[in-house]
Design an enzyme around this catalytic site. Sequence first.
Site, PDB file in Angstrom:
ATOM      1  CG  HIS A   1      -8.294  37.421  16.749  1.00 17.64           C
ATOM      2  ND1 HIS A   1      -8.909  37.144  17.823  1.00 17.64           N
ATOM      3  CD2 HIS A   1      -8.456  36.532  15.656  1.00 17.64           C
ATOM      4  CE1 HIS A   1      -9.732  36.033  17.585  1.00 17.64           C
ATOM      5  NE2 HIS A   1      -9.453  35.565  16.209  1.00 17.64           N
TER       6      HIS A   1
ATOM      7  CG  ASP B   1     -12.514  37.795  21.428  1.00 15.74           C
ATOM      8  OD1 ASP B   1     -12.309  37.545  20.329  1.00 15.74           O
ATOM      9  OD2 ASP B   1     -13.337  36.995  22.158  1.00 15.74           O
TER      10      ASP B   1
ATOM     11  CG  HIS C   1     -12.540  37.246  13.088  1.00 17.97           C
ATOM     12  ND1 HIS C   1     -13.393  36.236  12.493  1.00 17.97           N
ATOM     13  CD2 HIS C   1     -11.991  36.692  14.180  1.00 17.97           C
ATOM     14  CE1 HIS C   1     -13.044  35.142  12.911  1.00 17.97           C
ATOM     15  NE2 HIS C   1     -12.160  35.319  13.932  1.00 17.97           N
TER      16      HIS C   1
ATOM     17  CG  ASN D   1      -7.230  32.278  14.567  1.00 16.48           C
ATOM     18  OD1 ASN D   1      -5.917  31.889  14.491  1.00 16.48           O
ATOM     19  ND2 ASN D   1      -7.763  32.395  15.698  1.00 16.48           N
TER      20      ASN D   1
ATOM     21  CD  GLN E   1     -12.444  31.566   9.444  1.00 18.66           C
ATOM     22  OE1 GLN E   1     -12.006  30.733   8.806  1.00 18.66           O
ATOM     23  NE2 GLN E   1     -13.099  32.559   9.034  1.00 18.66           N
TER      24      GLN E   1
HETATM   25  P1  AMP Z   1     -11.666  32.831  15.479  1.00 15.02           P
HETATM   26  O1  AMP Z   1     -11.159  31.459  16.562  1.00 15.02           O
HETATM   27  O2  AMP Z   1     -10.358  33.568  15.078  1.00 15.02           O
HETATM   28  O3  AMP Z   1     -12.560  32.534  14.626  1.00 15.02           O
HETATM   29  O4  AMP Z   1     -12.113  33.955  16.735  1.00 15.02           O
HETATM   30  C1  AMP Z   1     -13.489  34.137  17.088  1.00 15.02           C
HETATM   31  C2  AMP Z   1     -13.408  35.174  18.141  1.00 15.02           C
HETATM   32  O5  AMP Z   1     -14.820  35.638  18.088  1.00 15.02           O
HETATM   33  C3  AMP Z   1     -13.260  34.490  19.382  1.00 15.02           C
HETATM   34  O6  AMP Z   1     -12.255  35.106  20.091  1.00 15.02           O
HETATM   35  C4  AMP Z   1     -14.433  34.623  20.192  1.00 15.02           C
HETATM   36  O7  AMP Z   1     -14.261  34.873  21.414  1.00 15.02           O
HETATM   37  C5  AMP Z   1     -15.110  35.927  19.585  1.00 15.02           C
HETATM   38  N1  AMP Z   1     -16.524  36.044  19.672  1.00 15.02           N
HETATM   39  C6  AMP Z   1     -17.491  35.219  19.335  1.00 15.02           C
HETATM   40  N2  AMP Z   1     -18.670  35.641  19.390  1.00 15.02           N
HETATM   41  C7  AMP Z   1     -18.600  37.041  19.699  1.00 15.02           C
HETATM   42  C8  AMP Z   1     -19.417  38.003  20.168  1.00 15.02           C
HETATM   43  N3  AMP Z   1     -20.595  37.878  20.100  1.00 15.02           N
HETATM   44  N4  AMP Z   1     -18.978  39.212  20.347  1.00 15.02           N
HETATM   45  C9  AMP Z   1     -17.613  39.451  20.525  1.00 15.02           C
HETATM   46  N5  AMP Z   1     -16.529  38.409  20.207  1.00 15.02           N
HETATM   47  C10 AMP Z   1     -17.202  37.310  19.645  1.00 15.02           C
END
Ligand code: AMP
Length: 115
Positions: free
Chosen positions: A103, A30, A101, A88, A95
Amino acid sequence: MSDCIFCKIANKEIDSKIVYEDESAVAFRDLSPQAPEHILIIPKKHIGGVNELTGGDAALMGHIMAEALPKLAKDLNIAESGYRVVINSGEDGQQTVKHLHVHLIGGRKMTWPPG
Ligand code: AMP
């Protein structure tokens, strides 16, 4: 999906720190880690989120949850100490990226309830 950032990561169109990959899933660090280990595991095919899952995705999700995830936890050395698995979903679930995805968060003691 052409404008999906996680599809671009899966297709290697943008850089990420990939820690695991197989024919149907990829896992990467992440960008904004919430713990010493914070990995996102995604299906390579675009699925917008949990609400878009169908019975046809059962084997894929079973593979992610029962094979890829435990292997990663073991490889990251957090299988025994413990970790948190989070998906999420939607606005209230916070989300932010509309590509399913999982986590995998570990390397420190978690708190409960989540915020
Ligand atoms: P969510 O809030 O469950 O949709 O989580 C999305 C996650 O994606 C967050 O923890 C972000 O930090 C992560 N994220 C967004 N863009 C990237 C990226 N380019 N590479 C790695 N992680 C990312």
